[in-house]
Structures are given as structure tokens and as C-alpha cells.
Design a protein around this motif. Structure first.
Motif, mmCIF file in Angstrom:
data_model
loop_
_atom_site.group_PDB
_atom_site.id
_atom_site.type_symbol
_atom_site.label_atom_id
_atom_site.label_comp_id
_atom_site.label_asym_id
_atom_site.label_seq_id
_atom_site.Cartn_x
_atom_site.Cartn_y
_atom_site.Cartn_z
ATOM 1 N N THR A 283 -13.898 11.585 -39.958
ATOM 2 C CA THR A 283 -14.187 10.350 -39.193
ATOM 3 C C THR A 283 -13.603 8.862 -39.673
ATOM 4 O O THR A 283 -13.303 8.318 -39.057
ATOM 5 N N GLN A 284 -12.731 9.329 -41.143
ATOM 6 C CA GLN A 284 -11.378 8.000 -41.645
ATOM 7 C C GLN A 284 -10.952 8.451 -39.915
ATOM 8 O O GLN A 284 -10.057 7.486 -39.723
ATOM 9 N N ALA A 285 -10.672 9.065 -38.928
ATOM 10 C CA ALA A 285 -9.319 9.113 -38.432
ATOM 11 C C ALA A 285 -9.727 8.947 -36.655
ATOM 12 O O ALA A 285 -9.379 8.605 -35.672
ATOM 13 N N ASN A 286 -10.934 8.114 -36.910
ATOM 14 C CA ASN A 286 -11.794 8.089 -35.669
ATOM 15 C C ASN A 286 -11.691 9.311 -34.308
ATOM 16 O O ASN A 286 -11.610 8.266 -33.564
ATOM 17 N N ILE A 287 -11.779 9.977 -34.490
ATOM 18 C CA ILE A 287 -12.607 11.103 -33.933
ATOM 19 C C ILE A 287 -13.890 12.021 -34.149
ATOM 20 O O ILE A 287 -14.200 12.505 -35.527
ATOM 21 N N ASN A 288 -14.595 11.778 -32.680
ATOM 22 C CA ASN A 288 -16.100 12.396 -33.092
ATOM 23 C C ASN A 288 -15.519 13.938 -32.676
ATOM 24 O O ASN A 288 -14.892 14.753 -31.904
ATOM 25 N N ILE A 289 -16.587 14.704 -33.557
ATOM 26 C CA ILE A 289 -16.190 16.086 -33.617
ATOM 27 C C ILE A 289 -17.518 17.279 -33.785
ATOM 28 O O ILE A 289 -18.239 16.256 -34.842
ATOM 29 N N SER A 290 -17.996 18.197 -33.254
ATOM 30 C CA SER A 290 -19.154 18.614 -33.847
ATOM 31 C C SER A 290 -18.304 20.108 -35.034
ATOM 32 O O SER A 290 -17.108 20.606 -34.627
ATOM 33 N N ILE A 291 -18.942 19.922 -36.361
ATOM 34 C CA ILE A 291 -18.823 21.848 -36.969
ATOM 35 C C ILE A 291 -20.261 22.375 -36.925
ATOM 36 O O ILE A 291 -20.827 21.816 -37.650
ATOM 37 N N GLY A 292 -19.609 23.268 -37.317
ATOM 38 C CA GLY A 292 -20.697 24.375 -37.671
ATOM 39 C C GLY A 292 -20.303 25.620 -39.295
ATOM 40 O O GLY A 292 -18.774 25.944 -38.575
ATOM 41 N N TYR A 293 -20.371 25.536 -39.513
ATOM 42 C CA TYR A 293 -20.016 26.945 -40.342
ATOM 43 C C TYR A 293 -20.957 27.723 -40.751
ATOM 44 O O TYR A 293 -22.309 27.587 -40.913
ATOM 45 N N ASN A 294 -20.462 28.879 -41.475
ATOM 46 C CA ASN A 294 -21.270 30.034 -41.897
ATOM 47 C C ASN A 294 -20.541 30.958 -43.234
ATOM 48 O O ASN A 294 -19.568 31.262 -43.088
ATOM 49 N N CYS A 295 -21.503 30.845 -44.316
ATOM 50 C CA CYS A 295 -20.803 31.562 -45.636
ATOM 51 C C CYS A 295 -20.707 33.062 -45.334
ATOM 52 O O CYS A 295 -22.025 33.174 -45.159
ATOM 53 N N HIS A 296 -19.302 33.796 -45.029
ATOM 54 C CA HIS A 296 -18.807 35.233 -44.845
ATOM 55 C C HIS A 296 -19.507 35.399 -45.449
ATOM 56 O O HIS A 296 -19.415 35.798 -47.087
ATOM 57 N N HIS A 297 -21.260 36.975 -44.805
ATOM 58 C CA HIS A 297 -21.448 37.683 -46.138
ATOM 59 C C HIS A 297 -20.601 39.192 -45.899
ATOM 60 O O HIS A 297 -20.226 39.437 -45.399
ATOM 61 N N LEU A 298 -19.636 39.693 -47.369
ATOM 62 C CA LEU A 298 -18.778 40.385 -46.710
ATOM 63 C C LEU A 298 -19.218 41.610 -46.860
ATOM 64 O O LEU A 298 -18.344 42.594 -46.420
ATOM 65 N N GLY A 299 -20.343 41.768 -46.599
ATOM 66 C CA GLY A 299 -20.947 43.226 -46.682
ATOM 67 C C GLY A 299 -21.031 43.255 -44.595
ATOM 68 O O GLY A 299 -21.611 44.177 -44.422
ATOM 69 N N ARG A 300 -21.125 41.943 -44.138
ATOM 70 C CA ARG A 300 -21.394 42.124 -42.315
ATOM 71 C C ARG A 300 -19.782 41.712 -42.023
ATOM 72 O O ARG A 300 -19.209 41.846 -42.627
ATOM 73 N N ASP A 301 -19.507 42.046 -40.736
ATOM 74 C CA ASP A 301 -18.525 41.758 -40.000
ATOM 75 C C ASP A 301 -17.930 40.162 -39.340
ATOM 76 O O ASP A 301 -18.837 39.435 -39.126
ATOM 77 N N LEU A 302 -16.601 39.861 -39.460
ATOM 78 C CA LEU A 302 -16.026 38.488 -39.427
ATOM 79 C C LEU A 302 -17.136 38.110 -38.276
ATOM 80 O O LEU A 302 -17.253 36.716 -38.062
ATOM 81 N N GLU A 303 -17.156 38.736 -37.069
ATOM 82 C CA GLU A 303 -17.164 37.985 -36.099
ATOM 83 C C GLU A 303 -19.024 37.617 -36.411
ATOM 84 O O GLU A 303 -19.154 36.623 -35.447
ATOM 85 N N GLU A 304 -20.095 38.063 -36.571
ATOM 86 C CA GLU A 304 -20.896 37.745 -37.167
ATOM 87 C C GLU A 304 -21.018 36.534 -37.457
ATOM 88 O O GLU A 304 -21.756 35.439 -37.202
ATOM 89 N N SER A 305 -20.387 36.122 -38.450
ATOM 90 C CA SER A 305 -19.937 35.048 -39.240
ATOM 91 C C SER A 305 -19.318 33.690 -38.102
ATOM 92 O O SER A 305 -19.956 32.700 -38.177
ATOM 93 N N VAL A 306 -18.376 34.005 -37.369
ATOM 94 C CA VAL A 306 -17.765 33.328 -36.557
ATOM 95 C C VAL A 306 -18.906 32.984 -35.587
ATOM 96 O O VAL A 306 -19.463 31.187 -34.865
#
Length: 327
Positions: A283-306
């Protein structure tokens, strides 16, 4: 002497013939045993310096790793042909008697042979010093000394070639995993690094969070202002990411207008803080962006979190398109 040459493979360990340092130590042990001279060493010549690589039975206070003056050395006089390879009594050899290094140490005898690379370049020397004047018989050892110095030159050439190949391969690997425009990891680099960190996370129980980011306005900028302006926007976004995330976090450009971040050692509460920090920075850089995140569960594959983070990002993008910018 010919018998001795045929027995060199017995005197030198087979494994040492593939390793310059090991072969160097074996060579010094052989020459020490045959000649009885006080100190034997192998050295590397680098500009004005003569660096001691290996030595055996030092009697003059010289240690492995010491840096001596090449210009003041007996070895330089020997290499340049000003003094003999075997000096039984250095006081009778003007080039050695006047050499600065000779005045610093109580040398009475000297033996040396150049170690040359396959292209003829000087690598260093095999040399020995003794505090006693030596008998004439020492000269009979010169063919063996020269042979062993040549062997070390072949090994040094081989290892230096391998080193260059390794460096080239490392550089190519780094380049192949970097996005040329932004300097961030590319998708290949992301897959490689994130997979490694996910394995470490499972092994050591370290929490992490995945972030997928998408520039909202890149297509519009490209269409209205040109691709040069679009490239500048991508570079600016990369700078915001690298300045906001920690050094050990993994930051990449997956392609087009999409970026990914793997925040290491980040639990659920910290993951939201990172999200807020990223939104604020863009926002401070005046760049419009969409962000999604997910807390990775160590028991699953990383791709699922992606995939989960990607869905969350598209959900925010959809809100932006509807004019709802709430996070």
C-alpha cells in the motif's frame, strides 16, 4: 633409480593419487625419508606471496599456511635459473647467499623443484632446507624430486579443472533458478528451495506459512503504458517483497504477475502479522496486490498449502474487482 620409479605406486597410496593435498603429504614423507633433510614443504606461488601448503618436520619455525615473500625466496631464484635445484652449501651460491629469506633463517642447504601446471604455468614448488651442509650424494635424488614435482603438477591441474567445472555448474544452477528480471527465485528455484524447507520443517517441527501474491494492475499497465513500465512494476514489487521479508524466508516470482513466499518459523498468529505487514508495504508503495496465505500443516504436502493460499489470493482478487478492498 629406475627400480625406484617402478615402485612409486607402492610408495604413494593409490587414493592419494587423486588428491593433491594427500599426494603432497605422501611426497614429502618419501623425500624426508630418502634425504633426511630438516624440512620439506610444498608451496603455492600467488603474486608476491609464497604460501606454505604442506610441510613435514619443520625445524625453522615455519608453519602450514604461512605466507612468505616470493621475491626474497630461494625458490624464485631456482625457478628463474639463478641458482641450482640442489645447493649443498648455499654460502657458495651467490643467488642464495644474498636472498633475503636466507638471511632470516639459518639455512645451509637447499633443494627445490618447480610444480608446473599442464599449460606450463608455475603453480608452486617442492622444496627442502637444512641447517647442515650436505654431501654430494644428495644430487642423485634430483631426478626423483623432479618426477614427484611433475606428478603434483598433474594433480594440481586436474583439481583446478574440476574446481572450475564445479564453479561453472554452481553458477549455471544459480542462474537457472533465478528470475532474470527481478533477481528472485523462479519457479524452478521455488520448487527446489521450498521442497527442501518443507522436509526440514517436518523433521524438526518448524511451522511455516505460504503466501501467494498477484499484481492486480500488471495487465493494465502493460496495455496502457507498455511492457517496460510493466517490467518496472514487477521489479518494484520484488523490491517490496525482499525488503519486507526476512533474509531466511523464500521469495520467488512464479511467473507473469504471480509471486510466492514461504515464511519460515512462522506460526498462525505470526502468519497473520506477516500478511498485514505485506499489505501495508505494498500500500505504501502504491502497488495494488492480492495476497492469500495458508499456514502449512507439517503432516501434509506443501503443494496443498500452496493451492489453499492460491485460492485465498483469488478470493481477495475477486473482492478487489467488485470494489471491495477489505482484507
Amino acid at each position: 633409480m629406475s627400480e625406484l620409479y617402478m615402485r612409486l605406486d607402492d610408495m604413494l597410496e593409490v587414493n592419494s593419487l587423486r588428491d593433491f593435498s594427500k599426494a603432497s603429504r605422501s611426497v614429502l614423507a618419501i623425500l624426508k625419508q630418502r634425504t633426511g633433510l630438516d624440512t620439506w614443504m610444498t608451496t603455492r606461488v600467488s603474486g608476491p606471496d609464497q604460501i606454505v601448503l604442506n610441510l613435514i618436520d619443520d625445524a625453522f619455525g615455519v608453519c602450514r599456511g604461512d605466507v612468505l615473500s616470493w621475491s626474497g625466496s630461494f625458490c624464485r631464484q631456482m625457478v628463474e635459473g639463478n641458482g641450482p635445484c640442489v645447493a649443498l652449501d648455499i654460502s657458495t651460491e651467490p643467488a642464495y647467499a644474498s636472498a633475503p629469506n636466507g638471511k632470516s633463517f639459518p639455512f645451509s642447504a637447499y633443494v627445490g623443484a618447480p610444480i608446473k601446471l599442464e599449460d606450463g604455468e608455475l603453480f608452486g614448488t617442492v622444496c627442502a632446507y637444512d641447517s647442515r651442509v650436505q654431501p654430494e650424494a644428495l644430487k642423485d635424488e634430483l631426478p626423483l624430486i623432479s618426477l614427484l614435482a611433475n606428478l603434483l603438477g598433474v594433480l594440481a591441474s586436474y583439481e583446478l579443472r574440476l574446481l572450475e567445472v564445479e564453479r561453472d555448474n554452481e553458477q549455471l544452477k544459480k542462474e537457472s533458478e533465478r528470475d532474470e528480471l527481478t533477481g528472485l527465485l523462479n519457479r524452478k528455484g521455488w520448487n527446489h528451495r521450498s521442497s527442501k524447507e518443507a522436509s526440514r520443517g517436518r523433521r524438526y517441527g518448524q511451522p511455516m506459512a505460504v503466501y501467494i501474491l498477484d499484481l492486480d494492475d500488471l495487465k493494465q499497465v502493460n496495455d496502457l503504458e507498455g511492457h517496460q513500465a510493466g517490467d518496472a512494476l514487477l521489479q518494484q514489487a520484488a523490491e517490496v517483497l525482499t525488503s519486507t521479508m526476512r533474509e531466511h524466508d523464500i521469495v520467488s516470482r512464479l511467473g507473469g504477475d504471480e509471486f510466492a513466499v514461504l515464511a519460515l518459523r512462522t506460526n498462525e498468529s505470526a502468519a497473520r502479522d506477516v500478511f498485514d505487514k505485506l499489505m501495508s508495504a505494498f500500500t505504501q508503495a502504491n502497488i495494488n496486490i492480492s495476497i492469500g496465505y495458508n499456514c502449512h500443516h507439517l503432516g501434509r504436502d506443501l503443494e496443498e498449502s500452496v493451492v489453499a493460499a492460491d485460492k485465498a489470493m483469488y478470493s481477495m482478487k475477486s473482492q478487489h474487482k467488485k470494489g471491495n478492498v477489505a482484507c
